[in-house]
Scaffold this active site. Sequence first.
Site, PDB file in Angstrom:
ATOM      1  N   CYS A  55      42.032  36.279  34.776  1.00 45.13           N
ATOM      2  CA  CYS A  55      42.381  37.598  35.298  1.00 45.13           C
ATOM      3  C   CYS A  55      43.672  37.651  36.089  1.00 45.13           C
ATOM      4  CB  CYS A  55      41.255  38.113  36.197  1.00 45.13           C
ATOM      5  SG  CYS A  55      39.613  37.768  35.584  1.00 45.13           S
TER       6      CYS A  55
ATOM      7  N   CYS B 230      47.143  38.861  34.809  1.00 43.74           N
ATOM      8  CA  CYS B 230      47.391  40.304  34.661  1.00 43.74           C
ATOM      9  C   CYS B 230      47.315  41.038  35.990  1.00 43.74           C
ATOM     10  CB  CYS B 230      46.367  40.918  33.720  1.00 43.74           C
ATOM     11  SG  CYS B 230      46.705  40.624  32.003  1.00 43.74           S
ATOM     12  N   HIS B 231      46.333  40.699  36.801  1.00 45.77           N
ATOM     13  CA  HIS B 231      46.052  41.488  37.995  1.00 45.77           C
ATOM     14  C   HIS B 231      46.616  40.890  39.274  1.00 45.77           C
ATOM     15  CE1 HIS B 231      43.503  44.132  35.673  1.00 45.77           C
ATOM     16  NE2 HIS B 231      42.949  43.065  35.134  1.00 45.77           N
TER      17      HIS B 231
ATOM     18  N   MET C  36      41.008  46.533  27.839  1.00 50.73           N
ATOM     19  CA  MET C  36      40.189  45.544  28.544  1.00 50.73           C
ATOM     20  C   MET C  36      39.183  44.916  27.575  1.00 50.73           C
ATOM     21  SD  MET C  36      38.529  44.765  31.729  1.00 50.73           S
ATOM     22  CE  MET C  36      36.881  44.212  32.035  1.00 50.73           C
TER      23      MET C  36
ATOM     24  N   HIS D 211      60.033  38.231  30.920  1.00 49.51           N
ATOM     25  CA  HIS D 211      59.368  36.989  30.523  1.00 49.51           C
ATOM     26  C   HIS D 211      60.398  35.967  30.039  1.00 49.51           C
ATOM     27  CE1 HIS D 211      55.881  34.592  29.668  1.00 49.51           C
ATOM     28  NE2 HIS D 211      56.205  34.477  28.384  1.00 49.51           N
TER      29      HIS D 211
ATOM     30  N   HIS E 238      57.952  38.337  22.116  1.00 51.97           N
ATOM     31  CA  HIS E 238      57.901  36.989  22.702  1.00 51.97           C
ATOM     32  C   HIS E 238      58.885  36.120  21.922  1.00 51.97           C
ATOM     33  CE1 HIS E 238      56.493  33.086  24.117  1.00 51.97           C
ATOM     34  NE2 HIS E 238      55.820  33.709  25.047  1.00 51.97           N
TER      35      HIS E 238
END
Length: 582
Positions: free
Chosen positions: A86, A89-90, A127, A366, A408
């Site tokens: 998690c 992302c969070h 999600m 990124h 990417h």
Amino acid sequence: MREGLLRSVLGATLAAAVTFAIHAQAAEQPKPEDIKKHETTPGERYEPSLDVLQKEGAKLPGTEAGIPSLTEAEFDHAKQIYFQRCAGCHGVLRNGATGKPLTTDITRELGFDYLKAFITYGSPAGMPNWGTSGDLSEQEVDLMARYLLNEPPQPPEFGMPDMKATWKVIVPVDKRPTKQMNDLDLDNLFSVTLRDNGQIALIDGNTKKIVEVLTTGYAVHISRLSASGRYLYTIGRDAKIDLIDLYMDPPATVAEVKVGLEARSVETSKMKGWEDKYAIAGAYWPPQYVIMDGLTLEPLKVVSTRGMIYDTQVYHPEPRVASIVASHFHPEFVVNVKETGHILMVNYEDIKNLKVTSIDAERFLHDGGFDSTGRYFLVAANARNTIAVVDTKEDKLVALIKTGTKPHPGRGANFVHPKYGPVWATSHLGDETISVIGTDPVGHPEYAWKVVETLEGQGGGSLFIKTHPKSTNLYVDTPLNPEAEIASSVAVFDINNLEAGYEVLPIGEWSGITEGVRRVVQGEFNKQGTEIWFSVWNGKDQESAIVVVDDKTRKLKAVIRDKRLVTPTGKFNVYNTRNDVY
């Protein structure tokens, strides 16, 4: 730097994690018929897990009245799940990154039942359905719902005293050889990440034999070369940097340091007159970059990246440092700050009076690379489906270009298009497309900084795209695709006849390995541009290999099988990496 039901991904790139994206407006439990919609795509599976922070000593916060308590064992297990799946992302502190915030003012308003339902069933916003997919047991879903109602733990900071405590010069500069002592063709040496063993293998590109296996940080994300080509720098996910002297016989580690608790990027000064003088590393936690002595790794300057998001002007407590490259036009490092969307041009002429030009770009920066001239840097803001272009000569943003889903590129692929002239291409995690972008504002201004062509590859789940100035082939991997046949092969296009589509090379099959998924990842050319190497990446307890393909014929040339090749992922040819050849 992922696989829905996969447990690990590159690294850079590359372990699995996911999003607990929660929408307060959608208060009802998801409908069973929507569950299939919630299963993750290859693009959604690739979110960087913080698989080192889970081991750090974050303490169980104090319990509060009315809030479900956790035992110490429950807290440790929940923390491990959160950092693995998690936090990428969070955020470490749950303030949100590519995923929504999960701070207690939000989670407590939603309540235990609501959290449990969404962890179980997922949401249409992307999600994953953690409970119904079987990735988390019913007991773990219950545990995570309770965990999110409690205040998040904060890992420790890691400043200069901590770094100095880890810094070791194993071989002093004056004790190192003054000339190359081995007979290796250093320019054609490959540094190969042995991800799960915390090692790299140095492989001779001419003989295809392993020269040396060296212990490094955990899951080396990248290898970078000094401007002279003498020194190899590796950085593990645990933020440990190793400096390897390729002149020694055999090549050996001469210095090491830790610059944080989680990290992904390292680079060295390449500007004329500054060769080998400095190195820089960027950390995920704490969010900071560190400038070091290039010959000893002595940490000299630590700079925090905490600050305002470029567009909302809202403070972000943990903006991670993503890719870093060295400018060819100024004594500067190009530092990409993920969550706040700033590209920092860090001038290292006077590090005591550091000058930094901050360029507002796009959030969730990124990886990326230079165009063929080395002037323009193109970097993926992958959660925004955007490529940002920076002019490193003028230190200005040139363009923001919309692409496919979750670009990417690795470092991308430069080639000359028959119609559009010089271009740079990226593949995508989230869909099957390859975006081809014009990069010649002088000779082809009408095509510059636009997607001039979109190719269709095998499928989503791509991590790297590759070509070479001497090649007419464009290779695209798909290691995170859920179809085993696609994950174990690569697509190759003829640059002079792109409309003809792609040919599939069954790299996994060519390896001769029969066990595992045989995920094929990251093509890397040799110095001459005549052959391309692919990792056949299996689990730690399974056999892996490296397959070498003849670029001209697209036929199998060699297979490197050795029991020491444990989970090989990224490969870095000394000449190509040092000279930004891609």
